[in-house]
Write an enzyme that holds these catalytic residues in place. Sequence first.
Site, PDB file in Angstrom:
ATOM      1  N   LYS A  47       0.812  -1.204   0.000  1.00 11.17           N
ATOM      2  CA  LYS A  47       0.000   0.000   0.000  1.00 11.17           C
ATOM      3  C   LYS A  47       0.855   1.268   0.000  1.00 11.17           C
ATOM      4  O   LYS A  47       0.379   2.346  -0.346  1.00 11.17           O
ATOM      5  CB  LYS A  47      -0.949  -0.008   1.212  1.00 11.17           C
ATOM      6  CG  LYS A  47      -2.044  -1.065   1.094  1.00 11.17           C
ATOM      7  CD  LYS A  47      -2.963  -0.780  -0.096  1.00 11.17           C
ATOM      8  CE  LYS A  47      -3.991  -1.874  -0.305  1.00 11.17           C
ATOM      9  NZ  LYS A  47      -4.714  -1.714  -1.566  1.00 11.17           N
ATOM     10  N   SER A 114     -12.638  -8.644  -3.808  1.00  9.39           N
ATOM     11  CA  SER A 114     -12.978  -8.744  -2.380  1.00  9.39           C
ATOM     12  C   SER A 114     -14.483  -8.611  -2.214  1.00  9.39           C
ATOM     13  O   SER A 114     -15.072  -7.655  -2.706  1.00  9.39           O
ATOM     14  CB  SER A 114     -12.321  -7.612  -1.585  1.00  9.39           C
ATOM     15  OG  SER A 114     -10.929  -7.663  -1.718  1.00  9.39           O
ATOM     16  N   THR A 145      -4.265  -6.209  10.436  1.00  9.78           N
ATOM     17  CA  THR A 145      -3.463  -6.067   9.227  1.00  9.78           C
ATOM     18  C   THR A 145      -4.035  -5.035   8.260  1.00  9.78           C
ATOM     19  O   THR A 145      -3.310  -4.229   7.702  1.00  9.78           O
ATOM     20  CB  THR A 145      -3.357  -7.430   8.515  1.00  9.78           C
ATOM     21  OG1 THR A 145      -2.720  -8.338   9.411  1.00  9.78           O
ATOM     22  CG2 THR A 145      -2.569  -7.333   7.230  1.00  9.78           C
ATOM     23  N   SER A 210      -0.618 -11.978   8.019  1.00  4.55           N
ATOM     24  CA  SER A 210       0.315 -11.907   9.148  1.00  4.55           C
ATOM     25  C   SER A 210       0.839 -13.263   9.606  1.00  4.55           C
ATOM     26  O   SER A 210       1.968 -13.354  10.075  1.00  4.55           O
ATOM     27  CB  SER A 210      -0.336 -11.170  10.324  1.00  4.55           C
ATOM     28  OG  SER A 210      -1.560 -11.759  10.665  1.00  4.55           O
ATOM     29  N   MET A 290     -19.080 -24.044  39.615  1.00  2.67           N
ATOM     30  CA  MET A 290     -19.892 -22.939  39.110  1.00  2.67           C
ATOM     31  C   MET A 290     -18.995 -21.703  39.085  1.00  2.67           C
ATOM     32  O   MET A 290     -19.032 -20.896  39.987  1.00  2.67           O
ATOM     33  CB  MET A 290     -21.124 -22.710  39.993  1.00  2.67           C
ATOM     34  CG  MET A 290     -21.807 -23.987  40.490  1.00  2.67           C
ATOM     35  SD  MET A 290     -22.187 -25.227  39.232  1.00  2.67           S
ATOM     36  CE  MET A 290     -23.774 -24.666  38.694  1.00  2.67           C
ATOM     37  N   ALA A 463     -35.426 -23.719  36.190  1.00  2.00           N
ATOM     38  CA  ALA A 463     -34.147 -24.291  35.735  1.00  2.00           C
ATOM     39  C   ALA A 463     -34.228 -25.761  35.311  1.00  2.00           C
ATOM     40  O   ALA A 463     -33.220 -26.458  35.297  1.00  2.00           O
ATOM     41  CB  ALA A 463     -33.047 -24.101  36.775  1.00  2.00           C
ATOM     42  N   CYS A 466     -32.523 -25.759  31.903  1.00  2.00           N
ATOM     43  CA  CYS A 466     -31.082 -25.506  32.081  1.00  2.00           C
ATOM     44  C   CYS A 466     -30.364 -26.765  32.565  1.00  2.00           C
ATOM     45  O   CYS A 466     -29.220 -27.037  32.205  1.00  2.00           O
ATOM     46  CB  CYS A 466     -30.849 -24.395  33.106  1.00  2.00           C
ATOM     47  SG  CYS A 466     -31.664 -22.848  32.693  1.00  2.00           S
TER      48      CYS A 466
HETATM   49  N1  3NM Z   1      -8.332  -8.150   3.098  1.00  2.00           N
HETATM   50  P1  3NM Z   1      -4.386 -11.208   8.303  1.00  2.00           P
HETATM   51  S1  3NM Z   1      -8.796  -8.651   5.524  1.00  2.00           S
HETATM   52  C1  3NM Z   1      -5.846  -8.014   2.960  1.00  2.00           C
HETATM   53  O1  3NM Z   1     -11.602  -8.445   4.450  1.00  2.00           O
HETATM   54  C2  3NM Z   1      -7.097  -8.233   3.705  1.00  2.00           C
HETATM   55  O2  3NM Z   1     -11.036  -8.103   2.413  1.00  2.00           O
HETATM   56  C3  3NM Z   1      -9.322  -8.337   3.950  1.00  2.00           C
HETATM   57  O3  3NM Z   1      -4.660 -10.124   7.164  1.00  2.00           O
HETATM   58  C4  3NM Z   1     -10.764  -8.297   3.584  1.00  2.00           C
HETATM   59  O4  3NM Z   1      -4.296 -12.530   7.641  1.00  2.00           O
HETATM   60  C5  3NM Z   1      -7.177  -8.513   5.067  1.00  2.00           C
HETATM   61  O5  3NM Z   1      -3.069 -10.793   8.881  1.00  2.00           O
HETATM   62  C6  3NM Z   1      -6.035  -8.662   5.996  1.00  2.00           C
HETATM   63  O6  3NM Z   1      -5.500 -11.100   9.292  1.00  2.00           O
HETATM   64  C7  3NM Z   1      -5.803 -10.089   6.411  1.00  2.00           C
HETATM   65 MG    MG Z   2      -7.754  -2.707  -2.802  1.00  2.00          MG
END
Ligand code: 3NM
Ligand code: MG
Length: 540
Positions: A47, A114, A145, A210, A290, A463, A466
């Site tokens: 970027k 995306s 990220t 990452s 609990m 309960a 539950c």
């Molecule tokens: N695109 P990491 S999330 C590059 O949602 C990218 O479109 C995304 O990084 C989207 O694996 C993302 O470190 C980052 O979480 C993913």
């Molecule tokens: Mg883009």
Amino acid sequence: MIIPKQDVNYSLYLVTDSAMLPPGKTLYDQVKAGLENGVSLVQIREKNTDTKNFVEEGLQIKKLCHQFKVPLIINDRVDVAMAIDADGIHVGQDDMPVPMVRKLLGPDKILGWSVGFSHEVEQLAKWGPDMIDYIGIGTIFPTATKKNLKKAPMGPQGCSKIITALEDSGATWCKTVAIGGLHPDCIERVIYQCNASNGKRSLDGISLVSDIMASPDAATSTVILRKIIDGTQFKFVNFQLSPSNVTAADVKKVISQVKQTRPLVQHMTNKVHQNFGANVTLALGSSPIMSDVESEVRDLAQIPNASLLINTGSIAPVTTLTTAIKAYNEFKRPIVLDPVGYSATEIRLILNDTLLTYGQFICIKGNSSEILALSGLTSSKMKGVDATSTEAVTKELLALATQTVAYKYRTYVVCTGETDFIADGTLSGKLSLSTGTDDITAKDLPCYLVENGPIPIMGDITASGCSLGSTIASLLGGLNEDGIAIDAIVGAVQLYKSAGKLASTRARGSGSFHVELIDALYQLFNENKPEEWTAKVRRL
Ligand code: 3NM
Ligand code: MG
């Protein structure tokens, strides 16, 4: 093109980021370590790099990728992709419009997009097969990220909706990868849970930044990822998810195991249930604790035969609950969820959805209103925590709702009422990219009915529902490695219903019924003669 685009392997898709490299490592080092250990596709995503550097780096990485017969994709920069003759391009919703990109790149390059919402898939389908080759579905979980993410994490459920939209709109050519916050602790669950509802497909791959780019040992990180992605079985508990006819002999075996192992059943439950649930657990030869203390959940999760019941009737802090879920998942111990009042209020809906996003549960137990709401099959909102829907709710609808929830979360589901419904959505833990659930859909899942006639006094004590959760958690917790989950779950429902019936014949009113129910559970558990229990099981 290094390989024809229809032959691309999307299974482990590395996206680069030079801003997170560990000390002493270059982008080239990290990509090389990835490629040497099973990365199947690479995207350069820079970027803040000047164009000249981007082009130089692109050429270098392309050469490297091609040594491994792996295609190289460029993020966003169509000019750079064209200049270096990359194998494809990935664009987001706010980048150059897709038809323009395709026109510039020509028909043979890989074009990725995306996608965060189902309506974007409808657009993709309208463009037809010559436009988009794959989509990156995200973000699945929170991630540090990607800066300025405009989308809220969608979890595996949101991802499944998008995969389903591809099938519904006929965009069957389009491949899918999930992205965002994906690491070894959650990838199996993501692959396991992300399926089209028609059973015809699942994710084609996992995309991440990452976990490899920021790793001090990118080779080992990739080996770990590769092993998970190539796995065929998601073993999220250390007992068996195999199918069973659940005979009396099977249930007898479960109870014998519980007697031997004396499970520790951790309850994170509502205030009203705490005392009764603890006594029910003790009546079943198990030890209740609990506790909703966050700092001790890891210690408890490591105790052999521990199990966890989360009942969202009173609301513990979300971080405590998610920490517990992660710990029990890590140590492969069972978690039962009782989503009390699901959808009755917005906050309960959000809390329960959050818990379901962050963990793999072995069983979800709810009343018909809760299971119907979780299934999404009816739009009616519940009137109150104990209310049942006023609509004509047929047995067929309840069975399908139970199966639908089981399918969605790939878990066992118990839907309580005069008839209890139990569905098995685990498909024995089978894990695979691309092929989905082999055409199996919700209505095909095994479903068991447990019947014992009406026991109206059950509704007059607090309960009681539950404590069925406590019973299921006890029997699951007590299983040995060879124990079978469905035997424990069906057995627990049958035991609880039989004890309820027995107690109702002995009680003089709701006060003594409370006591008689514990006595009856104690008696039936200790006698261990399931063949004589009054509640009967049949298959749908
Ligand atoms: N695109 P990491 S999330 C590059 O949602 C990218 O479109 C995304 O990084 C989207 O694996 C993302 O470190 C980052 O979480 C993913
Ligand atoms: Mg883009």
